[in-house]
Every structure is written in structure tokens, then in C-alpha cells.
Scaffold this motif. Structure first.
Motif, PDB file in Angstrom:
ATOM      1  N   GLN A   1       0.836  -1.194   0.000  1.00  0.00           N
ATOM      2  CA  GLN A   1       0.000   0.000   0.000  1.00  0.00           C
ATOM      3  C   GLN A   1       0.878   1.253   0.000  1.00  0.00           C
ATOM      4  OE1 GLN A   1      -3.263  -0.035  -0.183  1.00  0.00           O
ATOM      5  NE2 GLN A   1      -4.074  -1.844   0.842  1.00  0.00           N
ATOM      6  N   HIS A   2       0.346   2.310  -0.565  1.00  0.00           N
ATOM      7  CA  HIS A   2       0.914   3.653  -0.363  1.00  0.00           C
ATOM      8  C   HIS A   2      -0.231   4.496   0.155  1.00  0.00           C
ATOM      9  CE1 HIS A   2       3.162   7.472  -1.940  1.00  0.00           C
ATOM     10  NE2 HIS A   2       3.069   7.422  -0.627  1.00  0.00           N
ATOM     11  N   VAL A   3      -0.182   4.787   1.435  1.00  0.00           N
ATOM     12  CA  VAL A   3      -1.314   5.410   2.123  1.00  0.00           C
ATOM     13  C   VAL A   3      -1.013   6.861   2.432  1.00  0.00           C
ATOM     14  CG1 VAL A   3      -2.752   5.352   4.190  1.00  0.00           C
ATOM     15  CG2 VAL A   3      -2.020   3.212   3.115  1.00  0.00           C
ATOM     16  N   LEU A   4      -1.945   7.733   2.089  1.00  0.00           N
ATOM     17  CA  LEU A   4      -1.895   9.122   2.538  1.00  0.00           C
ATOM     18  C   LEU A   4      -2.690   9.178   3.832  1.00  0.00           C
ATOM     19  CD1 LEU A   4      -1.039  12.029   2.088  1.00  0.00           C
ATOM     20  CD2 LEU A   4      -3.071  12.362   0.656  1.00  0.00           C
ATOM     21  N   LEU A   5      -2.000   9.490   4.916  1.00  0.00           N
ATOM     22  CA  LEU A   5      -2.569   9.378   6.248  1.00  0.00           C
ATOM     23  C   LEU A   5      -2.793  10.754   6.859  1.00  0.00           C
ATOM     24  CD1 LEU A   5      -3.330   7.634   8.757  1.00  0.00           C
ATOM     25  CD2 LEU A   5      -0.886   7.648   9.347  1.00  0.00           C
TER      26      LEU A   5
ATOM     27  N   ALA B   1      -4.561   4.357  -1.301  1.00  0.00           N
ATOM     28  CA  ALA B   1      -5.652   4.581  -0.351  1.00  0.00           C
ATOM     29  C   ALA B   1      -5.329   5.780   0.523  1.00  0.00           C
ATOM     30  CB  ALA B   1      -5.856   3.342   0.529  1.00  0.00           C
ATOM     31  N   ALA B   2      -6.336   6.250   1.213  1.00  0.00           N
ATOM     32  CA  ALA B   2      -6.165   7.314   2.201  1.00  0.00           C
ATOM     33  C   ALA B   2      -6.926   6.932   3.461  1.00  0.00           C
ATOM     34  CB  ALA B   2      -6.658   8.650   1.666  1.00  0.00           C
ATOM     35  N   ILE B   3      -6.384   7.331   4.594  1.00  0.00           N
ATOM     36  CA  ILE B   3      -7.004   7.084   5.891  1.00  0.00           C
ATOM     37  C   ILE B   3      -7.052   8.403   6.638  1.00  0.00           C
ATOM     38  CG2 ILE B   3      -6.804   5.902   8.113  1.00  0.00           C
ATOM     39  CD1 ILE B   3      -5.198   3.718   6.683  1.00  0.00           C
TER      40      ILE B   3
ATOM     41  N   ILE C   1      -8.379   8.508  -6.205  1.00  0.00           N
ATOM     42  CA  ILE C   1      -7.950   7.589  -5.138  1.00  0.00           C
ATOM     43  C   ILE C   1      -9.202   6.922  -4.591  1.00  0.00           C
ATOM     44  CG2 ILE C   1      -6.642   7.338  -2.997  1.00  0.00           C
ATOM     45  CD1 ILE C   1      -5.088   8.549  -5.377  1.00  0.00           C
ATOM     46  N   ALA C   2      -9.467   5.729  -5.010  1.00  0.00           N
ATOM     47  CA  ALA C   2     -10.764   5.126  -4.721  1.00  0.00           C
ATOM     48  C   ALA C   2     -10.948   4.763  -3.248  1.00  0.00           C
ATOM     49  CB  ALA C   2     -10.957   3.876  -5.583  1.00  0.00           C
ATOM     50  N   ARG C   3      -9.929   4.178  -2.610  1.00  0.00           N
ATOM     51  CA  ARG C   3     -10.114   3.583  -1.283  1.00  0.00           C
ATOM     52  C   ARG C   3      -9.936   4.612  -0.177  1.00  0.00           C
ATOM     53  NH1 ARG C   3     -12.528   0.719   1.824  1.00  0.00           N
ATOM     54  NH2 ARG C   3     -11.758  -1.203   2.777  1.00  0.00           N
ATOM     55  N   MET C   4     -10.947   4.733   0.687  1.00  0.00           N
ATOM     56  CA  MET C   4     -10.915   5.734   1.757  1.00  0.00           C
ATOM     57  C   MET C   4     -11.441   5.125   3.049  1.00  0.00           C
ATOM     58  SD  MET C   4     -10.488   8.785   3.034  1.00  0.00           S
ATOM     59  CE  MET C   4     -10.006   9.636   1.536  1.00  0.00           C
TER      60      MET C   4
ATOM     61  N   ASP D   1     -14.743   4.249  -2.622  1.00  0.00           N
ATOM     62  CA  ASP D   1     -14.871   2.939  -1.983  1.00  0.00           C
ATOM     63  C   ASP D   1     -14.499   3.138  -0.513  1.00  0.00           C
ATOM     64  OD1 ASP D   1     -14.907   0.293  -1.235  1.00  0.00           O
ATOM     65  OD2 ASP D   1     -13.017  -0.207  -2.233  1.00  0.00           O
ATOM     66  N   TYR D   2     -15.495   3.355   0.315  1.00  0.00           N
ATOM     67  CA  TYR D   2     -15.243   3.796   1.687  1.00  0.00           C
ATOM     68  C   TYR D   2     -15.501   2.695   2.714  1.00  0.00           C
ATOM     69  CZ  TYR D   2     -20.308   4.060   2.457  1.00  0.00           C
ATOM     70  OH  TYR D   2     -21.642   3.734   2.590  1.00  0.00           O
TER      71      TYR D   2
END
Length: 254
Positions: A42-46, A110-112, A141-144, A187-188
Motif C-alpha cells: 500500500q501507499h497510504v496518505l494518512l 488509499a487514504a485514511i 484515489i478510490a479507497r478511503m 470505496d469507503y
């Protein structure tokens, strides 16, 4: 009041307290599907990664080799994140341009967001998160994943009355954030923890789709559930309560 009535009253109180303490074990657990991260990790923007739950999430992701970019304010304390080798994007969640620039600068999977603030003015619980969702959608960025709290949205009645009073100005903002995310097309997954503790993980944290679920959970266990949900496509479009099956509210808060 006679001695007998006093004893009966005490027994009734004890019975109620026992039922309350057992309440946490009565909710159905969501069985997540064991899934591997995408190829390359993953590469996550947090968002909200400098402390508390967000920092615990950063530790877990970094430990398993994922890339983490933490979105931080210029004045944020980065001391907890720097030893993890994470990257940084500097801005303010309330400034939509800086949020948009952060999304455009990376190839995120994804982002969290765990952001929220009880004493801030203005509070970022809705406005900051709304900026994040809008920028994520624009960047593709689909995944949140969003962390709010039990008491938001359709879980209002599950929160203890003291929590509803204490969070009376926060809960509507978190509800708005949830609604904004649900309408974003992303996609949350929304995770609502109950009462939070800072302690070592117990390994007994769980997610439940029951809207009446409430309990206690350690931030370290909550972080594990967030990472598991990130990897599990079956959690997409769902809202969960998070608690610990072995921690009883309110006794284990003390």
C-alpha cells in the motif's frame, strides 16, 4: 426503608451493573477476509498520523513495509513519525488547496483519516474530512477509510448518555462527514470506535455492523482493525463499530 428493602435495592443495582458490564459481548462480530496488500504494498496518505490512533496506524503500515505519507501541519510534532521513515506532505485539512496538492503529489492506493478536534475552532471533523474526500475523488484515489465515533449517524442511541452530552457539538459534525463520504463515490469504510484507551494491544478488538454496539478498545487494537479493513475488499461501503470483547464499559476505563 427496611433492611430487607435496602438489600433488594442493592441486589437490583448489582444486577443492572452486571448486565451493563456484559453488554459488550452480545454483538455479532464481522468476520473479515484475510487478504494480502496489493502487489508492491500500500501507499497510504494518512491524515491525523502524528498521535493517538493515526500514529498507531502509521507504525503498523511502516512495520510491514508499506509506504506512508503523513499529511501534517507546519507546526505538527513529527517526532513519533520520523523514526518510522514515513514521508510528509505539509498543509492543513481545512485548506482545500493544500489537501488537493497532497493527493496530486503521490501515487496513493488509499487514504485514511482519523482527524478530529474537540477544542479547535473551526473544528476539522466535518470541513477537514470533506476536503479530504473531495480531493481524493478528484485524484482518483478510490479507497478511503474514515474513523469517527460510536454516537455518529445511526449509532447515536448506542453511545452512553454522558458521551452524547459531552460530544453534543462533535457528533453532528462527524455525522456530516460520514454522509459526505457515503455520497462521494469513493470505496469507503467507516469505523466508529467506542471509548478509547492508550494501552498495549490485547488482540481482542473486533468490528460489528450492529448499530447498538458499544464498548472500549485500545487505540493499538483499533489501528490493527483499520489496517485489516484497508486490505479487505469486503469492508467496502460498510460502517462498523469497533470494540474489545474482553474490555467492559465502564469498568475497564479506570
Amino acid at each position: 426503608m427496611t433492611f430487607k428493602r435496602i438489600i433488594l435495592a442493592l441486589l437490583a443495582v448489582i444486577a443492572v451493573l452486571v448486565l451493563v458490564s456484559l453488554r459488550i459481548t452480545q454483538y455479532p462480530v464481522y468476520e473479515m477476509t484475510a487478504a494480502a496488500p496489493p502487489e508492491g504494498g500500500q501507499h497510504v496518505l494518512l491524515f491525523g498520523g502524528t498521535r493517538n490512533t493515526g500514529l498507531e496506524v502509521a507504525k503498523l503500515l511502516a512495520a510491514r513495509g508499506d509506504r506512508v505519507t503523513a499529511f501534517v501541519r507546519p507546526s505538527s510534532d513529527r517526532s513519533g513519525l520520523e523514526p518510522l521513515g514515513v514521508e510528509f506532505a505539509v498543509g492543513d485539512a481545512l485548506d482545500s488547496d493544500s489537501v488537493r496538492a497532497a493527493f496530486e503529489a503521490g501515487d496513493y492506493t488509499a487514504a485514511i483519516t482519523t482527524i478530529g478536534c474537540f477544542s479547535c475552532d473551526p473544528r476539522p471533523d466535518y470541513l477537514g474530512n470533506a476536503n479530504i474526500f473531495d480531493a481524493a475523488a478528484e485524484a482518483g484515489i478510490a479507497r478511503m477509510l474514515l474513523v469517527t465515533t460510536i454516537g455518529a449517524g445511526d449509532s447515536y442511541s448506542a453511545a452512553p448518555w454522558m458521551a452524547r452530552i459531552f460530544l453534543r457539538e462533535i457528533l453532528p459534525l462527524k455525522t456530516q462527514a460520514e454522509e459526505h463520504l457515503a455520497a462521494s463515490g469513493l470505496d469507503y469504510t467507516i469505523i466508529r470506535p467506542g471509548a478509547l484507551r492508550t494501552d498495549a494491544p490485547t488482540g481482542n478488538g473486533y468490528l460489528s455492523e450492529d448499530r447498538e454496539a458499544f464498548g472500549i478498545i485500545n487505540r493499538s487494537d483499533l489501528a490493527g482493525l483499520i489496517v485489516d479493513a484497508l486490505d479487505d475488499p469486503s469492508t467496502g461501503g460498510k460502517i462498523f463499530a469497533a470494540a474489545d470483547s474482553n474490555l467492559n464499559y465502564p469498568w475497564d476505563m479506570f
